[in-house]
Design a protein around this motif. Structure first.
Motif, PDB file in Angstrom:
ATOM      1  N   LYS A 281       6.493  -0.016  -5.403  1.00 50.61           N
ATOM      2  CA  LYS A 281       5.084  -0.516  -5.491  1.00 50.61           C
ATOM      3  C   LYS A 281       4.227   0.236  -4.535  1.00 50.61           C
ATOM      4  O   LYS A 281       4.722   0.908  -3.637  1.00 50.61           O
ATOM      5  N   PRO A 282       3.058   0.341  -4.958  1.00 52.33           N
ATOM      6  CA  PRO A 282       2.162   1.027  -3.900  1.00 52.33           C
ATOM      7  C   PRO A 282       1.776   0.304  -2.633  1.00 52.33           C
ATOM      8  O   PRO A 282       2.159  -0.822  -2.270  1.00 52.33           O
ATOM      9  N   LEU A 283       1.109   1.139  -1.527  1.00 51.42           N
ATOM     10  CA  LEU A 283       1.107   0.682  -0.279  1.00 51.42           C
ATOM     11  C   LEU A 283      -0.606   0.674  -0.031  1.00 51.42           C
ATOM     12  O   LEU A 283      -1.295   1.221  -0.687  1.00 51.42           O
ATOM     13  N   ARG A 284      -1.025  -0.185   0.724  1.00 54.24           N
ATOM     14  CA  ARG A 284      -2.171  -0.356   1.245  1.00 54.24           C
ATOM     15  C   ARG A 284      -2.485  -0.417   2.743  1.00 54.24           C
ATOM     16  O   ARG A 284      -1.555  -0.690   3.306  1.00 54.24           O
ATOM     17  N   PHE A 285      -3.482   0.187   3.185  1.00 48.21           N
ATOM     18  CA  PHE A 285      -3.747   0.019   4.734  1.00 48.21           C
ATOM     19  C   PHE A 285      -4.947  -0.118   5.012  1.00 48.21           C
ATOM     20  O   PHE A 285      -5.970   0.280   4.127  1.00 48.21           O
ATOM     21  N   ASP A 286      -5.566  -0.792   6.037  1.00 50.05           N
ATOM     22  CA  ASP A 286      -6.800  -1.425   6.372  1.00 50.05           C
ATOM     23  C   ASP A 286      -7.051  -1.306   7.722  1.00 50.05           C
ATOM     24  O   ASP A 286      -6.266  -1.706   8.583  1.00 50.05           O
TER      25      ASP A 286
ATOM     26  N   ILE B  26      12.139   2.006   2.730  1.00 45.42           N
ATOM     27  CA  ILE B  26      10.670   2.575   2.280  1.00 45.42           C
ATOM     28  C   ILE B  26      10.476   1.828   1.261  1.00 45.42           C
ATOM     29  O   ILE B  26      11.077   1.321   0.249  1.00 45.42           O
ATOM     30  N   THR B  27       8.891   1.948   0.979  1.00 45.41           N
ATOM     31  CA  THR B  27       8.486   1.311  -0.356  1.00 45.41           C
ATOM     32  C   THR B  27       8.064   2.419  -1.394  1.00 45.41           C
ATOM     33  O   THR B  27       7.331   3.310  -1.425  1.00 45.41           O
TER      34      THR B  27
ATOM     35  N   ASN C 297       0.683  11.121   8.046  1.00 46.41           N
ATOM     36  CA  ASN C 297       0.212  11.589   6.856  1.00 46.41           C
ATOM     37  C   ASN C 297      -1.355  11.380   6.635  1.00 46.41           C
ATOM     38  O   ASN C 297      -2.134  12.298   6.393  1.00 46.41           O
ATOM     39  N   ARG C 298      -1.503  10.107   7.053  1.00 45.92           N
ATOM     40  CA  ARG C 298      -2.937   9.574   6.727  1.00 45.92           C
ATOM     41  C   ARG C 298      -4.027   9.250   7.772  1.00 45.92           C
ATOM     42  O   ARG C 298      -5.110   9.563   7.422  1.00 45.92           O
TER      43      ARG C 298
ATOM     44  N   LYS D  56       5.256   6.779   8.321  1.00 40.08           N
ATOM     45  CA  LYS D  56       4.798   8.001   7.337  1.00 40.08           C
ATOM     46  C   LYS D  56       3.292   7.858   7.117  1.00 40.08           C
ATOM     47  O   LYS D  56       2.715   8.960   7.324  1.00 40.08           O
ATOM     48  N   LEU D  57       2.951   6.703   6.857  1.00 39.98           N
ATOM     49  CA  LEU D  57       1.252   6.747   6.719  1.00 39.98           C
ATOM     50  C   LEU D  57       0.508   7.173   7.923  1.00 39.98           C
ATOM     51  O   LEU D  57      -0.471   7.823   7.753  1.00 39.98           O
TER      52      LEU D  57
ATOM     53  N   ASP E 143       7.437   2.950   6.748  1.00 36.27           N
ATOM     54  CA  ASP E 143       6.189   3.189   5.811  1.00 36.27           C
ATOM     55  C   ASP E 143       4.926   3.289   6.786  1.00 36.27           C
ATOM     56  O   ASP E 143       4.329   4.380   6.540  1.00 36.27           O
TER      57      ASP E 143
END
Lengths: 259, 259
Positions: free
Chosen positions: A56-61, A52-53, A87-88, A83-84, A80
């Motif tokens: 550093k931060p994560l990005r998603f697009d 898992i990260t 949750n998102r 999980k994203l 990740d």
């Protein structure tokens, strides 16, 4: 996330990256069954295991690769991505099924531990989502996944109909070549990689090493995934994430630690 | 690698990086028992799980941090460190013991799957080396490991004396604070992380996310590692890398896949 009434919501993830042919084939199958949301790494993440990260931060697009499919690329690991997604994107309303793959290359035997594809499915199961990882015995970018599709559909439908036993998921591997003899329910073969490090010199004369290895199977059991695949069957291993070696507890209780 | 006759050869690894105080404390303990070789990541690798490095090459270099200790820093993951140690430093003559840690932070319950510390110990066990991961309930850089040391020594000596059951390793966690009540042999508690993503905006107004989470234990068993630690004991969970959910095999065999 848009949903159609009565059709299951299906999360698709992989470790070869969102542009891999394997995930395209998997999307094509599960689109016939339910509403599909794809959250996959923006590049290759093979061998990432359950990373898992956190440093550093994560990005998603949002990306639009295939018509009518809700897709997101993520800068993180396969775990990740799950999980994203939960949750998102699904925002707490969990998907009815999580499928990972189709991996370019087998994830049978001990490979389940190194595989980002399988770790994504493990994470789905930890999230209490019925989860399945799919892999094909062909590492090539141009691998032919067509013979796997009817098996994937049948397995997904069976899992949606029955659910899975608590805290388990499925590790499904397909042999290469057109004809699959059928499905074998298996245990994980007791095999390992004997690593070899390929030493080279950089332009500054400093050594560096490529990790390579040789797969060594010393398990002659005919109930293993290695046996099934060697004999032309698709293998299904039920996998758990309780790693406790329960049989070893009485052994350790017999020890007297000299503290 | 130099060896002294009759003293065991001990490989030390971690995931917090070679300069972490946790590994320094672990080295101090095992130096009393055997000949020590350290192979550890050149920077933090927490949360790397069982990741291996296959998309880029590895480097490793001798470093001299602590007097009389053979030490190497490695650019890869904790699992890479074990593979490199076995193949390139011990060169096939396997160490008698592999110890990982002491991790800054607990690796009880489901954390065993995300932890680089524990994955290094798992890799040691896959290599058929008796292996133990150690972790302390304190994330701080300045954590005090002194109360763990006599326990670590006792556990290492017991493992060297008895060996471990085949294909198992130990996951040892210590409570924080001076007094440890004793050792409990445990099963992995059935707990999980409920993730939360902390959303921020970069200077270009694009969102990015930090992975955070809340540990949720719904397992009230008094035979779990969570219970032991909450009650002031050091926990030892025997861990296996055969992930087969054997109890689920008959369930799956009762299904009729409609291929």
């Amino acid at each position: 996330m848009k949903t159609q009434h009565s059709r299951p919501n299906i999360l698709v993830v992989n470790d070869d990256g969102i542009t891999a042919p394997g995930i395209k084939n998997l999307i094509e199958v599960v689109q016939e069954i339910g509403n599909v949301v794809v959250v996959a790494p923006d590049g290759p993440q093979s061998g990432m295991g359950h990373a898992i990260t956190i440093g550093k931060p994560l990005r998603f697009d949002r990306v639009d690769l295939y018509e009518g499919v809700e897709m997101y690329k993520c800068s993180g690991t396969p775990v990740d991505c799950v999980k994203l997604a939960v949750n998102r994107i699904f925002k707490g309303k969990k998907p009815d099924l999580c499928v990972s793959g189709i991996n370019h290359g087998l994830n049978n035997s001990i490979n389940v531990i190194y595989s980002g594809t399988m770790s994504a499915a493990v994470e789905g199961a930890i999230e209490e989502i019925p989860s399945i990882g799919f892999s094909l015995d062909d590492y090539a970018q141009e691998a032919d996944f067509s013979h796997c599709k009817k098996y994937i559909k049948a397995i997904c439908e069976e899992v949606l109909a029955h659910g899975l036993p608590p805290a388990t998921l499925l590790n499904v591997n397909f042999p290469n070549g057109e004809h699959i003899k059928g499905i074998k329910i298996c245990r994980q073969a007791n095999a390992k990689w004997a690593e070899e490090f390929d030493e080279r010199k950089d332009p500054y004369h400093r050594p560096y090493y490529w990790l390579t290895g040789v797969f060594q199977n010393n398990d002659r059991g005919e109930d293993t995934d290695v046996w099934a695949l060697d004999n032309g069957y698709a293998s299904i291993v039920p996998v758990q994430f309780d790693l406790t070696a329960h049989h070893a507890i009485p052994v350790l209780n017999s020890w007297s630690f000299n503290v």
